[in-house]
Design a protein around this motif. Sequence first.
Motif, PDB file in Angstrom:
ATOM      1  N   SER A 191      -3.789   7.842   5.392  1.00 39.77           N
ATOM      2  CA  SER A 191      -2.578   7.453   4.659  1.00 39.77           C
ATOM      3  C   SER A 191      -1.821   8.712   4.259  1.00 39.77           C
ATOM      4  O   SER A 191      -2.400   9.801   4.206  1.00 39.77           O
ATOM      5  CB  SER A 191      -2.961   6.649   3.415  1.00 39.77           C
ATOM      6  OG  SER A 191      -3.495   5.393   3.812  1.00 39.77           O
ATOM      7  N   CYS A 219       1.876   7.570  -0.074  1.00 40.43           N
ATOM      8  CA  CYS A 219       1.417   6.193  -0.245  1.00 40.43           C
ATOM      9  C   CYS A 219       0.982   5.949  -1.693  1.00 40.43           C
ATOM     10  O   CYS A 219       0.244   6.741  -2.271  1.00 40.43           O
ATOM     11  CB  CYS A 219       0.277   5.886   0.724  1.00 40.43           C
ATOM     12  SG  CYS A 219       0.839   5.794   2.444  1.00 40.43           S
ATOM     13  N   TRP A 220       1.393   4.842  -2.214  1.00 41.23           N
ATOM     14  CA  TRP A 220       1.105   4.449  -3.606  1.00 41.23           C
ATOM     15  C   TRP A 220      -0.394   4.215  -3.781  1.00 41.23           C
ATOM     16  O   TRP A 220      -0.991   4.603  -4.766  1.00 41.23           O
ATOM     17  CB  TRP A 220       1.917   3.188  -3.887  1.00 41.23           C
ATOM     18  CG  TRP A 220       1.622   2.461  -5.140  1.00 41.23           C
ATOM     19  CD1 TRP A 220       1.885   2.881  -6.423  1.00 41.23           C
ATOM     20  CD2 TRP A 220       1.046   1.157  -5.246  1.00 41.23           C
ATOM     21  NE1 TRP A 220       1.500   1.901  -7.299  1.00 41.23           N
ATOM     22  CE2 TRP A 220       0.989   0.847  -6.614  1.00 41.23           C
ATOM     23  CE3 TRP A 220       0.590   0.211  -4.307  1.00 41.23           C
ATOM     24  CZ2 TRP A 220       0.479  -0.367  -7.075  1.00 41.23           C
ATOM     25  CZ3 TRP A 220       0.096  -0.985  -4.755  1.00 41.23           C
ATOM     26  CH2 TRP A 220       0.039  -1.264  -6.143  1.00 41.23           C
ATOM     27  N   ASP A 221      -1.024   3.547  -2.779  1.00 43.86           N
ATOM     28  CA  ASP A 221      -2.460   3.285  -2.827  1.00 43.86           C
ATOM     29  C   ASP A 221      -3.036   3.599  -1.436  1.00 43.86           C
ATOM     30  O   ASP A 221      -2.784   2.871  -0.474  1.00 43.86           O
ATOM     31  CB  ASP A 221      -2.703   1.811  -3.190  1.00 43.86           C
ATOM     32  CG  ASP A 221      -4.172   1.458  -3.332  1.00 43.86           C
ATOM     33  OD1 ASP A 221      -4.974   1.885  -2.473  1.00 43.86           O
ATOM     34  OD2 ASP A 221      -4.515   0.741  -4.287  1.00 43.86           O
ATOM     35  N   GLN A 222      -3.788   4.699  -1.344  1.00 44.63           N
ATOM     36  CA  GLN A 222      -4.280   5.198  -0.050  1.00 44.63           C
ATOM     37  C   GLN A 222      -5.105   4.151   0.711  1.00 44.63           C
ATOM     38  O   GLN A 222      -4.892   3.955   1.908  1.00 44.63           O
ATOM     39  CB  GLN A 222      -5.168   6.434  -0.285  1.00 44.63           C
ATOM     40  CG  GLN A 222      -4.441   7.614  -0.903  1.00 44.63           C
ATOM     41  CD  GLN A 222      -3.689   8.426   0.131  1.00 44.63           C
ATOM     42  OE1 GLN A 222      -4.260   8.830   1.129  1.00 44.63           O
ATOM     43  NE2 GLN A 222      -2.412   8.638  -0.107  1.00 44.63           N
ATOM     44  N   ASP A 223      -6.027   3.488   0.025  1.00 45.40           N
ATOM     45  CA  ASP A 223      -6.912   2.539   0.713  1.00 45.40           C
ATOM     46  C   ASP A 223      -6.166   1.274   1.115  1.00 45.40           C
ATOM     47  O   ASP A 223      -6.340   0.749   2.212  1.00 45.40           O
ATOM     48  CB  ASP A 223      -8.115   2.173  -0.183  1.00 45.40           C
ATOM     49  CG  ASP A 223      -9.063   3.347  -0.355  1.00 45.40           C
ATOM     50  OD1 ASP A 223      -9.066   4.232   0.531  1.00 45.40           O
ATOM     51  OD2 ASP A 223      -9.770   3.401  -1.370  1.00 45.40           O
ATOM     52  N   MET A 224      -5.321   0.792   0.222  1.00 42.88           N
ATOM     53  CA  MET A 224      -4.552  -0.424   0.523  1.00 42.88           C
ATOM     54  C   MET A 224      -3.594  -0.157   1.695  1.00 42.88           C
ATOM     55  O   MET A 224      -3.443  -0.990   2.594  1.00 42.88           O
ATOM     56  CB  MET A 224      -3.762  -0.856  -0.718  1.00 42.88           C
ATOM     57  CG  MET A 224      -3.241  -2.275  -0.637  1.00 42.88           C
ATOM     58  SD  MET A 224      -2.108  -2.668  -1.992  1.00 42.88           S
ATOM     59  CE  MET A 224      -3.173  -2.596  -3.397  1.00 42.88           C
ATOM     60  N   SER A 225      -3.003   1.025   1.698  1.00 47.30           N
ATOM     61  CA  SER A 225      -2.094   1.396   2.782  1.00 47.30           C
ATOM     62  C   SER A 225      -2.851   1.454   4.111  1.00 47.30           C
ATOM     63  O   SER A 225      -2.354   0.977   5.144  1.00 47.30           O
ATOM     64  CB  SER A 225      -1.462   2.749   2.455  1.00 47.30           C
ATOM     65  OG  SER A 225      -0.650   3.184   3.505  1.00 47.30           O
ATOM     66  N   GLY A 241       0.814  -1.208   0.000  1.00 49.90           N
ATOM     67  CA  GLY A 241       0.000   0.000   0.000  1.00 49.90           C
ATOM     68  C   GLY A 241       0.846   1.256   0.000  1.00 49.90           C
ATOM     69  O   GLY A 241       0.677   2.131  -0.833  1.00 49.90           O
ATOM     70  N   HIS A 242       1.776   1.345   0.941  1.00 50.38           N
ATOM     71  CA  HIS A 242       2.692   2.506   0.905  1.00 50.38           C
ATOM     72  C   HIS A 242       3.514   2.433  -0.372  1.00 50.38           C
ATOM     73  O   HIS A 242       3.675   3.412  -1.086  1.00 50.38           O
ATOM     74  CB  HIS A 242       3.570   2.522   2.148  1.00 50.38           C
ATOM     75  CG  HIS A 242       4.544   3.657   2.145  1.00 50.38           C
ATOM     76  ND1 HIS A 242       4.140   4.976   2.095  1.00 50.38           N
ATOM     77  CD2 HIS A 242       5.902   3.684   2.133  1.00 50.38           C
ATOM     78  CE1 HIS A 242       5.209   5.756   2.063  1.00 50.38           C
ATOM     79  NE2 HIS A 242       6.291   4.998   2.087  1.00 50.38           N
ATOM     80  N   THR A 243       4.040   1.245  -0.622  1.00 48.90           N
ATOM     81  CA  THR A 243       4.586   0.893  -1.943  1.00 48.90           C
ATOM     82  C   THR A 243       3.999  -0.479  -2.285  1.00 48.90           C
ATOM     83  O   THR A 243       3.463  -1.154  -1.407  1.00 48.90           O
ATOM     84  CB  THR A 243       6.132   0.802  -1.938  1.00 48.90           C
ATOM     85  OG1 THR A 243       6.510  -0.247  -1.020  1.00 48.90           O
ATOM     86  CG2 THR A 243       6.779   2.113  -1.511  1.00 48.90           C
ATOM     87  N   PRO A 244       4.126  -0.922  -3.537  1.00 49.60           N
ATOM     88  CA  PRO A 244       3.495  -2.201  -3.912  1.00 49.60           C
ATOM     89  C   PRO A 244       4.049  -3.395  -3.134  1.00 49.60           C
ATOM     90  O   PRO A 244       3.317  -4.346  -2.881  1.00 49.60           O
ATOM     91  CB  PRO A 244       3.811  -2.328  -5.399  1.00 49.60           C
ATOM     92  CG  PRO A 244       4.046  -0.935  -5.863  1.00 49.60           C
ATOM     93  CD  PRO A 244       4.661  -0.205  -4.706  1.00 49.60           C
TER      94      PRO A 244
END
Length: 293
Positions: free
Chosen positions: A238, A242-248, A202-205
């Motif tokens: 996040s 963060c690369w992906d806010q929700d995933m992070s 999430g922050h990174t893949p």
Amino acid sequence: MTARTIGQASIAKVEELCAAGFKPNRMFPRFNQEAFDAHKHWMVPEHVEAGSDRLVGSLHTWIVRTPRHTILIDTCLGNHKTRSAPAWNNLDTPFLERLRAAGVPPESVDMVMCTHLHVDHVGWNTKLENGRWVPTFPNARYLFARKEYAHWEDERRHKTGEEVNGGSFDDSVLPVVEARQAVFVDIDHQPDSLLTIRDAPGHTPGSITIHLADGGQEAVFSGDIMHHPIQVYYPEWSSQFCWDQDMSARSRRQVLEHCAEHRSLLCPAHFPGANAGYIHRERDAFRIEWDRR
Ligand SMILES: [Zn+2]
């Protein structure tokens, strides 16, 4: 500071820098002023600069010593590296002297682990020697999560060196691979009988958390799953990095739930002051009890 121990292992920290940086409304896209103000009484001045509200962040490397290995987790920014951010450009800090003073000369390091490959987590992987970037730790294996490395390697195919993590993939990661000191690891890999790697994207893949467990105790090195303790109280916040806010946010909540459930010591990459703490559930979020050893 007395040494933190987890069973037969010890944990110490070497700081590179600690300074006030971004304002919270810039750092967190989901920022809410009222929610932030409710916690200022305990955050100022250690975690939030008085007057400006700027977030205080530390850059440090965690040193883990198990009966078999000396391990460094995340390696900050490094010296003499060209970076676009003025506060991070061409540094000349006594980081290696501090590491030696902590009883860790570079040749004694067995493993270097990066929770992810952002510029502030790979810097001391290499040092400048006769105009070339060479591994700082000559006897170390450098463990990179396979998924994380593959992501940045792919970016590098389409972009210039400076465009990929501020130039750090070229000067702090590739030279380690070229020196054949890199080892690409999968999730659940156990580099030491006391260490496991878990997926925390999430922050990174390919961000990972590193778990140190022995004698019924556990510490979790969480990298940038959280940047600032306010995120313990608002796990949905996040960072803009963060690369992906929700995933992070999902990974953050999972790490916090894990730490609360197992009474694990949370050791993030950028919390200043006590640097680490225990997590407790509080209503639908969490609170941190600082470990002031
Ligand atoms: Zn970071």
